[in-house]
Motif scaffolding. Structure first.
Motif, PDB file in Angstrom:
ATOM      1  N   ASN A  83       2.776   8.539   5.018  1.00 46.27           N
ATOM      2  CA  ASN A  83       1.984   9.626   4.428  1.00 46.27           C
ATOM      3  C   ASN A  83       2.464  10.998   4.891  1.00 46.27           C
ATOM      4  O   ASN A  83       2.317  11.995   4.181  1.00 46.27           O
ATOM      5  CB  ASN A  83       0.509   9.445   4.779  1.00 46.27           C
ATOM      6  CG  ASN A  83      -0.396  10.346   3.971  1.00 46.27           C
ATOM      7  OD1 ASN A  83      -0.279  10.412   2.748  1.00 46.27           O
ATOM      8  ND2 ASN A  83      -1.282  11.043   4.647  1.00 46.27           N
TER       9      ASN A  83
ATOM     10  N   ASP B  88       2.471   2.858  -2.154  1.00 48.55           N
ATOM     11  CA  ASP B  88       2.261   3.761  -3.281  1.00 48.55           C
ATOM     12  C   ASP B  88       1.039   4.654  -3.084  1.00 48.55           C
ATOM     13  O   ASP B  88       0.936   5.708  -3.723  1.00 48.55           O
ATOM     14  CB  ASP B  88       2.113   2.969  -4.582  1.00 48.55           C
ATOM     15  CG  ASP B  88       3.429   2.379  -5.066  1.00 48.55           C
ATOM     16  OD1 ASP B  88       4.487   2.967  -4.762  1.00 48.55           O
ATOM     17  OD2 ASP B  88       3.403   1.333  -5.741  1.00 48.55           O
ATOM     18  N   GLN B  89       0.122   4.227  -2.234  1.00 47.99           N
ATOM     19  CA  GLN B  89      -1.068   5.045  -1.981  1.00 47.99           C
ATOM     20  C   GLN B  89      -0.871   6.049  -0.845  1.00 47.99           C
ATOM     21  O   GLN B  89      -1.752   6.856  -0.576  1.00 47.99           O
ATOM     22  CB  GLN B  89      -2.263   4.150  -1.639  1.00 47.99           C
ATOM     23  CG  GLN B  89      -2.856   3.419  -2.846  1.00 47.99           C
ATOM     24  CD  GLN B  89      -2.194   2.089  -3.110  1.00 47.99           C
ATOM     25  OE1 GLN B  89      -2.220   1.203  -2.250  1.00 47.99           O
ATOM     26  NE2 GLN B  89      -1.612   1.915  -4.282  1.00 47.99           N
ATOM     27  N   THR B  90       0.259   5.999  -0.182  1.00 45.07           N
ATOM     28  CA  THR B  90       0.478   6.884   0.968  1.00 45.07           C
ATOM     29  C   THR B  90       0.958   8.269   0.567  1.00 45.07           C
ATOM     30  O   THR B  90       0.915   9.191   1.368  1.00 45.07           O
ATOM     31  CB  THR B  90       1.511   6.295   1.948  1.00 45.07           C
ATOM     32  OG1 THR B  90       2.790   6.240   1.302  1.00 45.07           O
ATOM     33  CG2 THR B  90       1.089   4.909   2.409  1.00 45.07           C
TER      34      THR B  90
ATOM     35  N   THR C 222       0.794  -1.230   0.000  1.00 42.48           N
ATOM     36  CA  THR C 222       0.000   0.000   0.000  1.00 42.48           C
ATOM     37  C   THR C 222       0.823   1.274   0.000  1.00 42.48           C
ATOM     38  O   THR C 222       0.259   2.367  -0.033  1.00 42.48           O
ATOM     39  CB  THR C 222      -0.917   0.011   1.233  1.00 42.48           C
ATOM     40  OG1 THR C 222      -0.119  -0.090   2.433  1.00 42.48           O
ATOM     41  CG2 THR C 222      -1.899  -1.148   1.203  1.00 42.48           C
TER      42      THR C 222
ATOM     43  N   GLN D 149       1.343   3.260   7.594  1.00 41.10           N
ATOM     44  CA  GLN D 149       0.798   3.983   6.447  1.00 41.10           C
ATOM     45  C   GLN D 149       0.693   5.479   6.749  1.00 41.10           C
ATOM     46  O   GLN D 149       1.047   6.314   5.908  1.00 41.10           O
ATOM     47  CB  GLN D 149      -0.578   3.412   6.082  1.00 41.10           C
ATOM     48  CG  GLN D 149      -0.513   2.009   5.505  1.00 41.10           C
ATOM     49  CD  GLN D 149      -1.871   1.335   5.442  1.00 41.10           C
ATOM     50  OE1 GLN D 149      -2.794   1.670   6.194  1.00 41.10           O
ATOM     51  NE2 GLN D 149      -2.007   0.360   4.556  1.00 41.10           N
TER      52      GLN D 149
END
Length: 260
Positions: A240, A109-111, A107, A236
Motif C-alpha cells: 500500500n 489489488d485492494q492495496t 488482496t 499488505q
C-alpha cells in the motif's frame, strides 16, 4: 481458506521432489496471477500486473521440507490457532511462507499497489538454496525489491547475515514503518542463510520476513496462525505504501552490522 494451508502442510516434498507441491499450487496461481510457468530447474514462477508503474516486487518461498515426513501423521490445529503434527515434522518451513504469498496475491489489488508482482516458489531450499541459485538472471533484472517469506518466529525483518547486508538501509526502515501502520512492532535483525542470499547476488534488494513457525526441521515444529496472518498484514501495508519508495535502490552488499 485455511484448507489450503492444511493441504500444503500435508504434501510430502523433500528437496528435489517438489512435483506434488507444484501440481497443487499451479492451478491456484493460475487463478491469482496473469502468467504461471515452471522454469528449467523446476521452480514455480508467476507474474501479476497491478497497473502501470516502474516498481517490480518479487515474493519468494521454498517448496521443499527438510527430510521425509512421517507417513501416517495428522495435521492438527488447537483452539489457539497453533498448527502442529501429531508425529514428526510439521513442514511449516516453508509452507507458511507460501501461504502468506497466496494471501497477499488474493488482496494485492485492494492495496493500491501499481506495478508488477513476481512470484518465485523455489526448489531445493533445504539443499543449498539451489533453486534460487539456478533462476534466470534476466528475469530478475527488473526486480526492485524481493520479499522472502522464510524466517522463523515473529516480527523479524532480516536485513543481513554475518557477511553482508541484503538491502539498502531504507528498505528495512520502510517495512518497519509499514508494520507500524497496522499496529505491529517489527525489528531489523541479522539472520542466517536463505534464498535471500542468492537474490542479493543479482543486485536485488532483499529481506527475509518472519512467518510464524518455530523449531523448524524438528519433531517439535509448530506454526502460530495469528503471527503468520500478521505477516500478511505487514505485506499488505508494504504494498500500500510502495508508491512512496524511490526506485532504483542499490543494496550495499559490503556493509556489515557487527552490533546487531
Amino acid at each position: 481458506k485455511m484448507l489450503v494451508l492444511r493441504k500444503l502442510l500435508e504434501i510430502e516434498a523433500v528437496s528435489g521432489e517438489e512435483d506434488h507441491v507444484v501440481d497443487f499450487l499451479f492451478p491456484i496461481l493460475e487463478q491469482l496471477t496473469d502468467r504461471v510457468w515452471i522454469d528449467a530447474y523446476g521452480n514455480l514462477l508467476a507474474e501479476k500486473h497491478c497497473g502501470y508503474s516502474n516498481a517490480t516486487v518479487l515474493l519468494s518461498a521454498h517448496m521443499d521440507t527438510a527430510g521425509p515426513l512421517k507417513a501416517n501423521r495428522r495435521i492438527k490445529r488447537d483452539e489457539d490457532g497453533i498448527w502442529y503434527s501429531d508425529q514428526g515434522k510439521l513442514g511449516a518451513d516453508d509452507r507458511a511462507g507460501i501461504f502468506v504469498i497466496l494471501k497477499l496475491l488474493e488482496t494485492v489489488d485492494q492495496t493500491g499497489f501499481k506495478g508488477l508482482v513476481k512470484v518465485a516458489l523455489t526448489r531445493d531450499g533445504k539443499n543449498g538454496f539451489l533453486g534460487s541459485a539456478e533462476m534466470d538472471s534476466v528475469w530478475l533484472l527488473d526486480v526492485d525489491l524481493c520479499l522472502v517469506l522464510d524466517q522463523k518466529g515473529k516480527n523479524d525483518i532480516v536485513i543481513a547475515n554475518s557477511d553482508c547486508a541484503f538491502c539498502a538501509d531504507v528498505v528495512g526502515d520502510f517495512i518497519q514503518q509499514a508494520a507500524a501502520k497496522v499496529g505491529l512492532s517489527w525489528q531489523q535483525v541479522k539472520g542466517g542463510c536463505s534464498d535471500t542470499v542468492n537474490f542479493v547476488m543479482h543486485g536485488v534488494n532483499a529481506v527475509n520476513l518472519s512467518v510464524g513457525y518455530y523449531h523448524e526441521d524438528t519433531d517439535d515444529e509448530y506454526l502460530k496462525e495469528e503471527e503468520m496472518l500478521d505477516t500478511v498484514r505487514v505485506l499488505q501495508a508494504t504494498f500500500n505504501m510502495l508508491d512512496q519508495m524511490e526506485f532504483p535502490l542499490v543494496p550495499d552488499c559490503n556493509k556489515v552490522y557487527p552490533g546487531m
